[in-house]
Design a protein around this motif. Structure first.
Motif: not given
Length: 351
Positions: A176-199
């Motif tokens: 599983x993802x090897x993070x606990x406290x900051x896992x949501x922060x990682x996924x939020x950053x990925x979601x924002x990045x890919x929403x603005x960089x659809x290519x």
């Protein structure tokens, strides 16, 4: 010298072969077989009926984090036949963290202890493991992790460009993802990045994890044999990679994570894939920020800034990819692992 490497199933994924055995053991043995005279090895699964024949043939038996009753039986048979036993450790197998699918191994500590007691030598993958275990166990040796770079780079046709026409990011993770406290922060950053960089595309290699449905931009590929993965990584011509791992913010799993190994850096460096790495112990020991990787804190802003930085700075990506490749070739090549292991195996025969 004849060596029998015992295969096993993954501790963190049901029904698939262990990647540790491939990366830590059989890869090095294959390198030695190709480069040393009078050296050969065989690799069989724990339940293979040919194991007894292999023990009758072998000088040395190597196990890697094994914990099954079958492994104990094989090790006991090896001792009875005069075959030397080496037990390899590349994780803190004495206590798996809450995030890991390997928690069931916590119930097999008795088996692990018995296998270690049966062993003539114990090999560990890094200095932290060595320091934590050296006072408890005798005949413990450091065998560093290494990459057989040429095995993969020679077999792949060099592309005209280091990167694919469509920019791609790669993410590899067993368990599983090897993070606990900051896992949501990682996924939020990925979601924002890919929403603005659809290519951009995110290719994932590894074991399924519950958050996959929340990442529609992720292209999932189940884990594959180690050599197949390395070739896929090189052929992927990735723009860059991400390697999240819990750090100081995850105190409950900190001791476990500190004993892990920076294999993702070694893999990505060999494949000339620049990377973003969490500022955890194992990466702080090998990454110089903005030189052979980006080393960042596990918070939303740091992850998003790093994603944007590498996505928009081709010159920095090229600098990192070449520095990482040279670092792996010069400091983490499999020749160092092979030399250390061969010295141990030679000593086994002298007992």
């Amino acid at each position: 010298m004849k060596v029998f490497a015992l295969q096993r199933q993954s501790h963190v994924a049901q029904g698939v072969a262990s990647l540790s055995v491939s990366a830590r053991v059989t890869e090095v043995l294959e390198y030695l077989q190709e480069n040393e005279q009078n050296f050969t090895f065989i690799s069989l699964a724990e339940d293979d009926p040919l194991c007894l024949s292999a023990l009758n043939w072998a000088d040395v038996l190597i196990l890697s984090k094994h914990s099954s009753t079958e492994a104990i039986t094989i090790a006991k048979t090896a001792k009875r036949l005069g075959v030397k036993v080496v037990y390899d450790i590349d994780d803190w197998i004495f206590s798996f963290p809450n995030y890991s699918g390997g928690g069931a191994q916590n119930d097999k500590l008795g088996n692990i202890s018995e296998l270690i007691e049966l062993s003539d030598s114990i090999t560990v993958a890094n200095a932290i493991l060595f320091d934590r275990l050296k006072d408890k166990y005798k005949k413990i040796y450091l065998v560093p992790n290494g990459m057989w770079v040429e095995k993969y780079t020679k077999s792949v046709v060099k592309p005209n460009s280091r990167e694919d026409r469509r920019p791609k990011i790669v993410f590899t993770n067993a368990d599983l993802i090897k993070m606990e406290s900051a896992k949501d922060s990682l996924f939020s950053a990925l979601q924002v990045f890919f929403s603005k960089n659809k290519h951009f595309v995110l290719d994932f290699y590894g074991d399924p994890f519950p958050e996959i449905p929340s990442l529609p931009f992720l292209h999932y590929t189940n884990r594959m044999p180690y050599d197949s993965y390395m070739r896929a990584l090189i052929r992927g011509r990735y723009s860059f990679s991400i390697s999240p791992l819990g750090a100081e913010e995850d105190q409950d799993s900190l001791a476990f994570n500190e004993c892990k190994n920076p294999f993702k850096y070694l893999n990505y460096g060999a494949a000339r894939v620049p990377g973003i790495y969490s500022s955890s112990t194992i990466y702080k020991n090998c990454i110089e920020d903005n030189v052979n990787g980006l080393l960042i804190d596990n918070d939303y802003k740091s992850w998003l800034d790093a994603l944007n930085t590498l996505a928009n700075n081709h010159k920095l990506r090229d600098l990192i990819r070449e520095n990482a490749y040279e670092d792996v070739m010069n400091n983490y090549h499999i020749r160092f692992s092979a030399k250390a292991l061969l010295n141990i195996l030679k000593n086994q025969n002298e007992y």
